[in-house]
Design a protein around this motif. Sequence first.
Motif, PDB file in Angstrom:
ATOM      1  N   ARG A  56     -44.640  80.312 123.227  1.00 15.81           N
ATOM      2  CA  ARG A  56     -44.693  79.596 122.175  1.00 15.81           C
ATOM      3  C   ARG A  56     -44.938  78.090 122.524  1.00 15.81           C
ATOM      4  O   ARG A  56     -44.228  77.731 123.514  1.00 15.81           O
ATOM      5  CB  ARG A  56     -43.623  79.852 121.134  1.00 15.81           C
ATOM      6  CG  ARG A  56     -43.540  81.189 120.734  1.00 15.81           C
ATOM      7  CD  ARG A  56     -42.474  81.311 119.606  1.00 15.81           C
ATOM      8  NE  ARG A  56     -42.389  82.580 119.019  1.00 15.81           N
ATOM      9  CZ  ARG A  56     -41.503  83.162 118.021  1.00 15.81           C
ATOM     10  NH1 ARG A  56     -40.928  82.143 117.686  1.00 15.81           N
ATOM     11  NH2 ARG A  56     -41.599  84.248 117.685  1.00 15.81           N
ATOM     12  N   SER A  57     -45.827  77.425 121.631  1.00 17.07           N
ATOM     13  CA  SER A  57     -45.702  75.917 121.686  1.00 17.07           C
ATOM     14  C   SER A  57     -45.048  75.119 120.434  1.00 17.07           C
ATOM     15  O   SER A  57     -45.381  75.405 119.334  1.00 17.07           O
ATOM     16  CB  SER A  57     -47.239  75.373 121.869  1.00 17.07           C
ATOM     17  OG  SER A  57     -47.194  74.007 122.048  1.00 17.07           O
ATOM     18  N   PHE A  58     -44.094  74.375 120.848  1.00 17.89           N
ATOM     19  CA  PHE A  58     -43.448  73.269 119.597  1.00 17.89           C
ATOM     20  C   PHE A  58     -43.546  71.912 119.804  1.00 17.89           C
ATOM     21  O   PHE A  58     -44.092  71.373 121.108  1.00 17.89           O
ATOM     22  CB  PHE A  58     -41.976  73.701 120.078  1.00 17.89           C
ATOM     23  CG  PHE A  58     -41.551  75.338 119.811  1.00 17.89           C
ATOM     24  CD1 PHE A  58     -41.168  75.635 118.692  1.00 17.89           C
ATOM     25  CD2 PHE A  58     -41.580  75.911 121.059  1.00 17.89           C
ATOM     26  CE1 PHE A  58     -40.911  76.928 118.581  1.00 17.89           C
ATOM     27  CE2 PHE A  58     -41.225  77.239 120.860  1.00 17.89           C
ATOM     28  CZ  PHE A  58     -40.788  77.948 119.594  1.00 17.89           C
ATOM     29  N   ALA A  59     -43.271  71.297 118.793  1.00 13.38           N
ATOM     30  CA  ALA A  59     -43.303  69.839 118.736  1.00 13.38           C
ATOM     31  C   ALA A  59     -42.350  69.402 117.889  1.00 13.38           C
ATOM     32  O   ALA A  59     -41.922  70.158 116.772  1.00 13.38           O
ATOM     33  CB  ALA A  59     -44.776  69.346 118.232  1.00 13.38           C
ATOM     34  N   ARG A  60     -41.644  68.087 118.007  1.00 16.32           N
ATOM     35  CA  ARG A  60     -40.606  67.687 117.228  1.00 16.32           C
ATOM     36  C   ARG A  60     -41.355  66.345 116.586  1.00 16.32           C
ATOM     37  O   ARG A  60     -41.796  65.522 117.284  1.00 16.32           O
ATOM     38  CB  ARG A  60     -39.442  67.355 118.070  1.00 16.32           C
ATOM     39  CG  ARG A  60     -38.614  68.562 118.678  1.00 16.32           C
ATOM     40  CD  ARG A  60     -37.328  67.956 119.312  1.00 16.32           C
ATOM     41  NE  ARG A  60     -36.287  68.947 119.902  1.00 16.32           N
ATOM     42  CZ  ARG A  60     -35.872  69.823 118.912  1.00 16.32           C
ATOM     43  NH1 ARG A  60     -35.571  69.475 117.795  1.00 16.32           N
ATOM     44  NH2 ARG A  60     -35.286  70.831 119.627  1.00 16.32           N
ATOM     45  N   TYR A  61     -41.431  66.443 115.074  1.00 20.03           N
ATOM     46  CA  TYR A  61     -41.687  65.480 114.377  1.00 20.03           C
ATOM     47  C   TYR A  61     -40.986  65.349 113.037  1.00 20.03           C
ATOM     48  O   TYR A  61     -40.484  66.417 112.788  1.00 20.03           O
ATOM     49  CB  TYR A  61     -43.373  65.145 114.332  1.00 20.03           C
ATOM     50  CG  TYR A  61     -43.829  66.401 113.940  1.00 20.03           C
ATOM     51  CD1 TYR A  61     -43.942  66.664 112.523  1.00 20.03           C
ATOM     52  CD2 TYR A  61     -44.370  67.399 114.590  1.00 20.03           C
ATOM     53  CE1 TYR A  61     -44.609  67.580 111.900  1.00 20.03           C
ATOM     54  CE2 TYR A  61     -45.245  68.458 114.153  1.00 20.03           C
ATOM     55  CZ  TYR A  61     -45.123  68.626 112.795  1.00 20.03           C
ATOM     56  OH  TYR A  61     -45.957  69.721 112.071  1.00 20.03           O
ATOM     57  N   GLY A  62     -40.882  64.470 112.522  1.00 15.87           N
ATOM     58  CA  GLY A  62     -40.248  64.201 111.294  1.00 15.87           C
ATOM     59  C   GLY A  62     -38.718  64.635 111.309  1.00 15.87           C
ATOM     60  O   GLY A  62     -38.090  65.270 110.228  1.00 15.87           O
ATOM     61  N   GLY A  63     -37.994  64.547 112.422  1.00 15.62           N
ATOM     62  CA  GLY A  63     -36.703  64.820 112.594  1.00 15.62           C
ATOM     63  C   GLY A  63     -36.413  66.108 112.535  1.00 15.62           C
ATOM     64  O   GLY A  63     -35.302  66.646 112.512  1.00 15.62           O
ATOM     65  N   ALA A  64     -37.568  67.153 112.955  1.00 17.09           N
ATOM     66  CA  ALA A  64     -37.260  68.688 112.895  1.00 17.09           C
ATOM     67  C   ALA A  64     -38.297  69.151 113.952  1.00 17.09           C
ATOM     68  O   ALA A  64     -39.143  68.431 114.379  1.00 17.09           O
ATOM     69  CB  ALA A  64     -37.450  69.295 111.559  1.00 17.09           C
ATOM     70  N   LYS A  65     -38.015  70.473 114.398  1.00 18.57           N
ATOM     71  CA  LYS A  65     -38.839  71.216 115.401  1.00 18.57           C
ATOM     72  C   LYS A  65     -39.757  72.093 114.565  1.00 18.57           C
ATOM     73  O   LYS A  65     -39.432  72.725 113.629  1.00 18.57           O
ATOM     74  CB  LYS A  65     -38.011  71.981 116.500  1.00 18.57           C
ATOM     75  CG  LYS A  65     -38.601  72.787 117.280  1.00 18.57           C
ATOM     76  CD  LYS A  65     -37.948  73.553 118.233  1.00 18.57           C
ATOM     77  CE  LYS A  65     -37.422  75.105 117.458  1.00 18.57           C
ATOM     78  NZ  LYS A  65     -36.740  75.851 118.435  1.00 18.57           N
ATOM     79  N   HIS A  66     -41.038  71.855 115.105  1.00 20.62           N
ATOM     80  CA  HIS A  66     -42.299  72.695 114.382  1.00 20.62           C
ATOM     81  C   HIS A  66     -42.931  73.486 115.320  1.00 20.62           C
ATOM     82  O   HIS A  66     -42.904  73.241 116.529  1.00 20.62           O
ATOM     83  CB  HIS A  66     -43.228  71.813 113.716  1.00 20.62           C
ATOM     84  CG  HIS A  66     -42.514  70.849 112.628  1.00 20.62           C
ATOM     85  ND1 HIS A  66     -42.368  70.986 111.544  1.00 20.62           N
ATOM     86  CD2 HIS A  66     -41.697  69.548 112.956  1.00 20.62           C
ATOM     87  CE1 HIS A  66     -41.727  70.176 110.693  1.00 20.62           C
ATOM     88  NE2 HIS A  66     -41.538  69.328 111.492  1.00 20.62           N
ATOM     89  N   THR A  67     -43.409  74.638 114.948  1.00 26.64           N
ATOM     90  CA  THR A  67     -44.035  75.576 115.807  1.00 26.64           C
ATOM     91  C   THR A  67     -45.485  75.218 115.769  1.00 26.64           C
ATOM     92  O   THR A  67     -45.914  75.300 114.591  1.00 26.64           O
ATOM     93  CB  THR A  67     -43.680  77.056 115.597  1.00 26.64           C
ATOM     94  OG1 THR A  67     -42.536  77.531 115.562  1.00 26.64           O
ATOM     95  CG2 THR A  67     -44.552  78.057 116.335  1.00 26.64           C
ATOM     96  N   ILE A  68     -46.139  75.036 116.773  1.00 24.71           N
ATOM     97  CA  ILE A  68     -47.508  74.552 116.841  1.00 24.71           C
ATOM     98  C   ILE A  68     -48.299  75.804 116.887  1.00 24.71           C
ATOM     99  O   ILE A  68     -49.431  76.003 116.193  1.00 24.71           O
ATOM    100  CB  ILE A  68     -47.966  73.934 118.246  1.00 24.71           C
ATOM    101  CG1 ILE A  68     -46.885  72.606 118.132  1.00 24.71           C
ATOM    102  CG2 ILE A  68     -49.545  73.377 118.018  1.00 24.71           C
ATOM    103  CD1 ILE A  68     -47.152  71.435 116.837  1.00 24.71           C
ATOM    104  N   THR A  69     -47.819  76.763 117.792  1.00 21.12           N
ATOM    105  CA  THR A  69     -48.251  78.157 117.869  1.00 21.12           C
ATOM    106  C   THR A  69     -47.606  79.071 118.339  1.00 21.12           C
ATOM    107  O   THR A  69     -46.639  78.642 119.405  1.00 21.12           O
ATOM    108  CB  THR A  69     -49.798  78.095 118.629  1.00 21.12           C
ATOM    109  OG1 THR A  69     -50.254  79.386 118.599  1.00 21.12           O
ATOM    110  CG2 THR A  69     -49.837  77.882 120.029  1.00 21.12           C
ATOM    111  N   ASP A  70     -47.333  80.354 117.835  1.00 17.95           N
ATOM    112  CA  ASP A  70     -46.479  81.139 118.292  1.00 17.95           C
ATOM    113  C   ASP A  70     -46.871  82.428 119.070  1.00 17.95           C
ATOM    114  O   ASP A  70     -46.374  83.360 119.371  1.00 17.95           O
ATOM    115  CB  ASP A  70     -45.449  81.802 117.368  1.00 17.95           C
ATOM    116  CG  ASP A  70     -46.234  82.543 116.085  1.00 17.95           C
ATOM    117  OD1 ASP A  70     -47.504  82.599 116.369  1.00 17.95           O
ATOM    118  OD2 ASP A  70     -45.827  82.905 115.115  1.00 17.95           O
TER     119      ASP A  70
END
Length: 258
Positions: A192-206
């Motif tokens: 999976r690919s993740f990014a942190r923005y807005g103070g939280a971790k978000h999944t870019i693609t799982d």
Amino acid sequence: MKKHLLIAVFMLFATASVFAQEKTTVIIKESNNDDSKVTIVEKIFHNPRMVDPLPSIYYSYENMFTGTFGPEANIPLRSSSFEWGLYGTTHIVTSRNGVFGIATGLGISNAYNYLTHNMVLNQDANRVAYLEPLITYSSTEGHGPANNYAHRSFIRYWSLRLPVMLELQCKVNNTPLAIAGGAELEWRFGMRSFARYGGAKHTITDDLNSNPVGFNVLFSLIFDDTVIFFRSGLTDMFSVKDCGDIYQMSLGFGFNFD
């Protein structure tokens, strides 16, 4: 994924429970001297135990590189990229003097590859993997004009590993010292690919379109229960991509628990 992990852990500990043991043969000789019985016990050792060529538990530095050489050969990874894992190994062949052996086993690992240079790994509708700037992500709109820049992205995946190693061992002040080299079959899953923005971790693609099967070379240096190892991938990590051929490399250390 939980099912895969349960199967992996079961197989790992089933393998780890089998260790090459020092075989001992006891010969008892009896003799009579002046009506007194004397018992002599003689121990003969066969196939002395060899140290395991891979660590029971380890931590390694991770890097990704392309199939080319030059200033753009490396994928932009942070130095904090790492992998942790477990191996259970056993010797299937050992020489009578304990100098040469062939070992195999099973391992499981979890890798975290942190990207730098404001990049993130994504894939399009055709599942073609590509690198893109983190600046295109915002905390409220996902893709689009960024009003809250993503500051960190990473790729995470699991692997099952099946190594086969040739090992040479000697003793230094009665402490085993060994070198080993071989090959390893790897099965990757859960990438999976993740990014942190807005103070939280978000999944870019799982569901990154990775090559599930990889082939690696392995080298290790073992001193007693301490292991230093190097691993390099020989097969591309992704099936279809627009970011060049990508291979994996690890340099790590760990410990054996016999």
